[in-house]
Design an enzyme around this catalytic site. Sequence first.
Site, short mmCIF file in Angstrom:
data_model
loop_
_atom_site.label_atom_id
_atom_site.label_comp_id
_atom_site.label_asym_id
_atom_site.label_seq_id
_atom_site.Cartn_x
_atom_site.Cartn_y
_atom_site.Cartn_z
N HIS A 38 60.95 68.45 97.89
CA HIS A 38 62.16 67.96 98.57
C HIS A 38 63.20 69.08 98.62
CE1 HIS A 38 61.06 63.76 96.84
NE2 HIS A 38 60.89 63.67 98.15
N LYS B 186 61.92 47.48 96.38
CA LYS B 186 61.11 48.44 95.61
C LYS B 186 61.62 48.46 94.17
CE LYS B 186 59.49 52.02 98.80
NZ LYS B 186 59.56 53.47 99.08
N ARG C 216 53.88 67.06 104.87
CA ARG C 216 53.06 67.83 103.93
C ARG C 216 51.68 68.09 104.50
NH1 ARG C 216 54.10 63.61 99.23
NH2 ARG C 216 53.74 62.40 101.10
N SER D 159 56.56 62.42 94.60
CA SER D 159 57.27 61.85 93.44
C SER D 159 56.35 60.92 92.66
CB SER D 159 58.50 61.06 93.90
OG SER D 159 59.40 61.89 94.58
O1 PNS Z 1 60.90 59.05 100.69
P1 PNS Z 1 60.35 57.90 101.49
O2 PNS Z 1 60.17 56.69 100.61
O3 PNS Z 1 59.09 58.29 102.22
O4 PNS Z 1 61.47 57.54 102.60
C1 PNS Z 1 61.28 56.48 103.50
C2 PNS Z 1 62.58 56.16 104.28
C3 PNS Z 1 63.76 55.98 103.35
C4 PNS Z 1 62.88 57.28 105.24
C5 PNS Z 1 62.30 54.85 105.10
O5 PNS Z 1 61.75 53.89 104.25
C6 PNS Z 1 63.55 54.27 105.74
O6 PNS Z 1 64.11 54.85 106.65
N1 PNS Z 1 64.00 53.09 105.25
C7 PNS Z 1 65.20 52.44 105.71
C8 PNS Z 1 64.89 51.15 106.46
C9 PNS Z 1 64.64 51.42 107.93
O7 PNS Z 1 65.45 51.98 108.64
N2 PNS Z 1 63.45 50.97 108.40
C10 PNS Z 1 63.07 51.09 109.80
C11 PNS Z 1 62.54 52.46 110.14
S1 PNS Z 1 60.96 52.31 110.80
#
Ligand code: PNS
Length: 161
Positions: free
Chosen positions: A17, A41, A90, A128
């Site tokens: 990150h 979560k 990645r 993570s």
């Molecule tokens: O580090 P991560 O867990 O891969 O990040 C995922 C993240 C935070 C980018 C994604 O879960 C997110 O944007 N969540 C917020 C809810 C949202 O906007 N959902 C609709 C997008 S498809």
Amino acid sequence: MKIAVYPGSFDPVTLGHYDIIERTSKIFDKVILGVLNNRAKSPLFSAGERVNMLKEVTASLPNVEVQSFEGLLIDFVRQNGAAIIVRGLRAITDFEYELQLAQTNRVIAPEVDTIFLTTNLKYSYLSSSIVKEIAEYDGDISEFLHPAIAARVREKLKERG
Ligand code: PNS
């Protein structure tokens, strides 16, 4: 001013990150790290702890800000006057999920674009979740995390018993 949002769970922030954060900070005037506070979560660290850890590791990057958010990423992006979302890729296995996320966000907010930075090869295997698993079994996580963050993970797992 070009503002980008780099969103994620950051539970905890890894060197992978950090590599993306540092490179993004060189491209944009301001980078906002958006820490997802998702009640569904059960993260190892609270959103507040994740924000503080990110602030600590990015202290030397003056154009990087850290905030937590709930709800839709697009709302957070708009509230901050940003037009770009940054995500790290990645490997090919990330692509399908990332494409879905980016396409959906673009339908909701056509004025916002997602850009991808390929992760440094050194960290292309890193996540993570894997780091937490190694730590749970008392493995050495110092290769993957900033020393202060590695110490926090060990402390947190000890607290949890
Ligand atoms: O580090 P991560 O867990 O891969 O990040 C995922 C993240 C935070 C980018 C994604 O879960 C997110 O944007 N969540 C917020 C809810 C949202 O906007 N959902 C609709 C997008 S498809």
